[in-house]
Design a protein around this motif. Structure first.
Motif, PDB file in Angstrom:
ATOM      1  N   PRO A 246       6.483  -6.655  -1.902  1.00  0.00           N
ATOM      2  CA  PRO A 246       5.438  -6.084  -1.037  1.00  0.00           C
ATOM      3  C   PRO A 246       4.280  -5.470  -1.831  1.00  0.00           C
ATOM      4  CG  PRO A 246       7.595  -5.487  -0.207  1.00  0.00           C
ATOM      5  CD  PRO A 246       7.826  -6.173  -1.529  1.00  0.00           C
ATOM      6  N   TYR A 249       1.235  -7.359  -2.172  1.00  0.00           N
ATOM      7  CA  TYR A 249       0.292  -7.307  -1.043  1.00  0.00           C
ATOM      8  C   TYR A 249      -0.451  -5.982  -0.997  1.00  0.00           C
ATOM      9  CZ  TYR A 249       2.904 -11.449  -0.085  1.00  0.00           C
ATOM     10  OH  TYR A 249       3.481 -12.680  -0.233  1.00  0.00           O
ATOM     11  N   GLY A 288       6.023  -9.607   3.856  1.00  0.00           N
ATOM     12  CA  GLY A 288       6.168  -9.185   2.462  1.00  0.00           C
ATOM     13  C   GLY A 288       7.494  -8.501   2.170  1.00  0.00           C
TER      14      GLY A 288
END
Length: 532
Positions: A246, A249, A288
């Motif tokens: 994640p 992102y 994600g």
């Protein structure tokens, strides 16, 4: 009314300020400092790799160089870059607020960030760490003799800064939006910051847990990751990648927000598929969290788990592809102005496309087995992170620089450095796709001579890239001393931030408009301003 530079003045006023604009500057100076450290480490690594057998630094020093390069660049530059600099400066301006909802928490987040950075710098100066930025166990807990605890402590402390920023942004977007600004009147940059903040708040505590466990294991020998004591070394990888995928992102979503704003302005077109881009930001944030296992295809996890994570990794490409399609449709038949910010954004789209497509190779089980832990992964990662996040950051800084500083920069030097950076980047990292495909593993101090030519091309490319990065630092700094100032709306752009003067006053607006303008209504706006 005085602008925020003059209200009030003095070094102390900057260190105790709660003005989101000044705190953005504190972050800008800080991350530039850390970027220079990370870049210097990368330069030494590439010089070492210029020849196959290497004779500049020892293998142990080389390990410490790529470790500190990764730790500093990811946790102290890429993660905070756009949210803490552009997000801090622009978010209140874009939604018509005087500041973030928790100004003191905002200042505290910078101090916490710097405390974490100082721990990591201390670890570097005192000999460094040799585990790589991933701190993989059991090496980091049982075998490494470098400053693992100190470096991990720096990352642990800095994580709190990220959480504070995320909480502040989410609360600000919910509480302080202009009364006329509903969710679908928000700029897409604000949507991107909202999605990013969700990841920051939910994922960062997992990273904090991972590095805390490393410290406890290393100091007290609890056996969490030690098989001899009933622990599982793979447990760390699961926890680490649950945050760290994640985190990709956290780095790329804000840049995508910048792309939507800059692209619309310099093509003088409404963004195609506004709601699709907004929803895709949230979809990327959600997906994600579901793909961490694709980093562990060769770790020994079950075939079923590998298959599921492979499918989910392909799925996360869908919302990213939606964004690229919408940006391409926005450009279709548009009159495109190749100003400096637009060159960076077109660079972002092309490099992100290469990085995204090669990500599909890594999501495929069979191909991943072949290129796992090779330079193919290094190239893919840098095409996403440097080609994406850094391009977005540079595009955003150049686009909003007249608003941030009240000054403009030399456009010719801006275009020149943008082209140099794009050329240098491709020369550095594209050969690494070939090196990885041919089987050169990453993180090796020396290598067979058959790989030497491509490594030399890559090293020359990094020098070109370094020259390209040097120019913006110089001409943007010099512009601050220019006596010539710019008007409120240098680019004739849409959006609330362009309705206040440049640089903005202390509380952002003299008077807010009763209604919020359509932030992408470029068809009705005058032609592009600025330098031709």
């Amino acid at each position: 009314m005085k602008n925020y530079f003059d209200s009030p003045r003095g070094v102390l006023s900057w260190l105790i300020t709660t003005d989101h604009k000044k705190i953005a500057w504190l972050y800008l100076v800080s991350i530039t400092f850390f970027f220079i450290i990370g870049a210097f480490a990368a330069l030494l690594m590439r010089i070492e790799l210029f020849t196959a057998h290497g004779n500049i630094v020892s293998p142990d020093v080389y390990n410490r160089l790529f470790s500190i390069h990764g730790i500093v660049m990811i946790f102290f530059f890429l993660v905070p870059s756009i949210p803490s600099v552009l997000g801090n400066f622009l978010l209140p301006l874009m939604i018509g607020a005087k500041d973030l909802v928790y100004p003191r928490l905002n200042l505290m987040s910078w101090y916490v960030f710097m405390i974490g950075g100082l721990f990591t710098l201390w670890a570097t100066i005192d000999g460094g760490v040799d585990t790589g930025w991933t701190f993989y166990t059991p090496y980091s807990t049982m075998f490494s003799n470098s400053h693992v605890v100190l470096a991990a402590l720096g990352v642990f402390v800095t994580g709190f800064s990220s959480i504070m920023t995320g909480v502040n942004f989410i609360a600000t977007i919910h509480q302080l939006r202009h009364k006329d600004m509903n969710w679908f009147k928000m700029p897409l940059f604000v949507w991107a910051m909202y999605a990013t903040s969700i990841i920051m708040v939910l994922a960062t505590p997992v990273l904090a847990t991972a590095v805390l466990l490393i410290g406890l294991e290393r100091i007290f020998g609890l056996g969490i990751f030690d098989p001899a004591l009933g622990g599982d070394p793979l447990l760390f990888q699961h926890i680490f990648w649950f945050y760290s995928h994640p985190a990709v992102y956290i780095m790329i979503l804000p840049a995508m927000g910048v792309v939507s704003e800059v692209l619309s302005c310099f093509s003088r077109r409404r963004v195609f598929g506004y709601k699709f881009i907004a929803y895709s930001s949230l979809a990327i944030a959600l997906f994600g969290f579901l793909v961490w296992g694709h980093h562990m295809f060769v770790s020994g996890q079950s075939t079923f788990a590998n298959t599921v994570f492979s499918f989910l990794s392909f799925l996360v490409a869908v919302p990213s592809a939606v964004k690229v399609f919408s940006w391409t449709a926005t450009l279709y038949r548009a009159k495109i102005y190749l100003r400096t910010p637009m060159i960076y954004i077109l660079g972002f789209i092309s490099l992100f496309l290469v990085g995204g497509l090669t990500g599909l190779f890594l999501a495929s089980l069979a191909i991943d087995l072949h290129v796992h832990d090779t330079y193919f992964v290094v190239a893919h990662f840098h095409y996403i992170m440097v080609g994406g996040a850094v391009m977005g950051f540079l595009g955003g800084i150049h686009f909003w620089w007249p608003k941030i500083s009240g000054k403009t920069y030399n456009e010719k030097w801006g275009r020149f450095s943008a082209v140099i950076i794009i050329l240098g980047f491709n020369l550095t990292f594209f050969p690494q796709f070939i090196l990885g495909y041919l089987g050169m593993p990453r993180r090796y101090h020396s290598y067979p001579e058959v790989y030497e030519y491509l490594n030399q091309v890559s090293t020359v490319g990094l020098f070109l890239l370094g020259i390209g990065y040097f120019f913006p630092i110089v001409y943007l700094t010099m512009s601050l001393f220019d006596k010539k100032t710019v008007g409120a709306n240098y680019w004739n752009a849409a959006g609330l931030e362009w309705l206040t003067e440049s640089p903005p006053p202390h509380e952002n607006f003299h008077e807010l408009p009763a209604t919020v303008p359509d932030v992408y209504d470029y068809e009705r706006l005058p032609d592009l301003g600025g330098v031709s």
